[in-house]
Design a protein around this motif. Structure first.
Motif, mmCIF file in Angstrom:
data_model
loop_
_atom_site.group_PDB
_atom_site.id
_atom_site.type_symbol
_atom_site.label_atom_id
_atom_site.label_comp_id
_atom_site.label_asym_id
_atom_site.label_seq_id
_atom_site.Cartn_x
_atom_site.Cartn_y
_atom_site.Cartn_z
ATOM 1 N N GLN A 17 63.072 21.652 9.784
ATOM 2 C CA GLN A 17 63.356 21.367 11.194
ATOM 3 C C GLN A 17 62.864 22.495 12.088
ATOM 4 O O GLN A 17 62.334 22.253 13.177
ATOM 5 N N TYR A 18 63.033 23.728 11.654
ATOM 6 C CA TYR A 18 62.607 24.910 12.404
ATOM 7 C C TYR A 18 61.095 24.887 12.628
ATOM 8 O O TYR A 18 60.617 25.119 13.743
ATOM 9 N N TYR A 19 60.344 24.582 11.576
ATOM 10 C CA TYR A 19 58.880 24.554 11.705
ATOM 11 C C TYR A 19 58.422 23.396 12.587
ATOM 12 O O TYR A 19 57.384 23.491 13.246
ATOM 13 N N CYS A 20 59.195 22.315 12.605
ATOM 14 C CA CYS A 20 58.862 21.228 13.537
ATOM 15 C C CYS A 20 58.963 21.713 14.977
ATOM 16 O O CYS A 20 58.157 21.317 15.833
ATOM 17 N N LYS A 21 59.933 22.582 15.251
ATOM 18 C CA LYS A 21 60.098 23.099 16.609
ATOM 19 C C LYS A 21 58.945 24.021 16.992
ATOM 20 O O LYS A 21 58.543 24.088 18.154
ATOM 21 N N GLY A 189 66.955 16.531 2.237
ATOM 22 C CA GLY A 189 66.155 16.766 3.427
ATOM 23 C C GLY A 189 66.399 18.112 4.084
ATOM 24 O O GLY A 189 67.427 18.746 3.860
ATOM 25 N N ASN A 190 65.434 18.545 4.851
ATOM 26 C CA ASN A 190 65.530 19.754 5.669
ATOM 27 C C ASN A 190 65.854 21.016 4.874
ATOM 28 O O ASN A 190 66.662 21.854 5.295
ATOM 29 N N LEU A 191 65.211 21.161 3.728
ATOM 30 C CA LEU A 191 65.339 22.391 2.954
ATOM 31 C C LEU A 191 64.383 23.446 3.513
ATOM 32 O O LEU A 191 63.706 23.216 4.517
ATOM 33 N N SER A 192 64.318 24.576 2.848
ATOM 34 C CA SER A 192 63.383 25.627 3.238
ATOM 35 C C SER A 192 61.952 25.094 3.248
ATOM 36 O O SER A 192 61.590 24.198 2.472
ATOM 37 N N ILE A 193 61.145 25.674 4.101
ATOM 38 C CA ILE A 193 59.722 25.321 4.148
ATOM 39 C C ILE A 193 59.062 25.503 2.793
ATOM 40 O O ILE A 193 58.058 24.850 2.483
#
Length: 215
Positions: A17-21, A189-193
């Motif tokens: 989610q962070y990388y999507c931002k 879902g939404n684990l570490s990159i």
């Protein structure tokens, strides 16, 4: 044009989610002037092992007072946590399709020492973006940005490992992909990159784009 800027905390091998931002907004601000909060992604990531989700935490030097600025947080090497994280990642992803493709580029983060948690996390972020050819335009904050609950672009405290502290993000839709242990344990879902790049490799960037809702 604050509405075109996302606000994030720093993070250790941040979640998907962070990388999507990082790519959702033309520019992202990363907070460095906040008081360091414990038990967050700032020094923690979640990977997927044979028995389920595993939390890896980077120990930090205890502050002499209760409040310390994030930019001043130092990494502790009193224990050999780097070796433990390295072994944990190896056990979780050695059989993944792209482990051998990326692991040498990530080895520096488990064999070299960084003094500052912020500098360590930013070096990881830059390396990840380079590996998967992800364009991200971020800057560090010049001062602490006051919390405004009406600012829907502020994700400093809503992207959190604890479910009770996460907030609904209508612009993020995690989509299933094949994970090492998903056939046995189901999709997480939404684990570490790390989970994404070891399993999807060069397709990671397009996957991130697909998770950004256009609503």
């Amino acid at each position: 044009m604050e509405d075109l800027k996302g606000i994030l905390s720093t993070a250790y091998f941040a979640p998907i989610q962070y990388y999507c931002k990082l790519i959702q907004f033309p520019e992202t601000l990363i907070e460095q002037w906040e008081h360091y909060p414990k038990q967050s992604y700032r020094n923690r990531c979640n990977i997927y092992g044979a028995n389920g989700v595993i939390a890896l935490s980077v120990p930090v030097v205890k502050a002499t007072n209760k409040k310390v600025l994030l930019r001043d947080v130092k990494i502790s090497y009193d224990t050999n946590w780097q070796k433990l994280h390295w072994k944990g990642i190896e056990a979780a992803y050695k059989s993944s399709p792209f482990y051998e493709f990326y692991i040498d580029d990530l080895a520096q983060f488990f064999h070299q020492k960084w003094n500052s948690l912020l500098e360590f996390n930013l070096a990881i972020q830059d390396e990840i973006c380079s590996l998967i050819e992800l364009d991200s335009n971020y800057k560090l904050t010049n001062d602490f940005i006051e919390i405004n609950i009406q600012n829907s672009n502020d994700f400093r405290y809503s992207i959190h490992p604890k479910t009770s502290k996460t907030e609904e993000d209508t612009f993020f839709i995690p989509r299933e992909y094949t994970q090492v242990f998903s056939e046995k344990l189901g999709f997480e879902g939404n684990l570490s990159i790390l989970d994404l790049i070891f399993n999807l490799g060069p397709d990671s960037s397009s996957y991130l784009q697909s998770c950004i809702s256009k609503l």
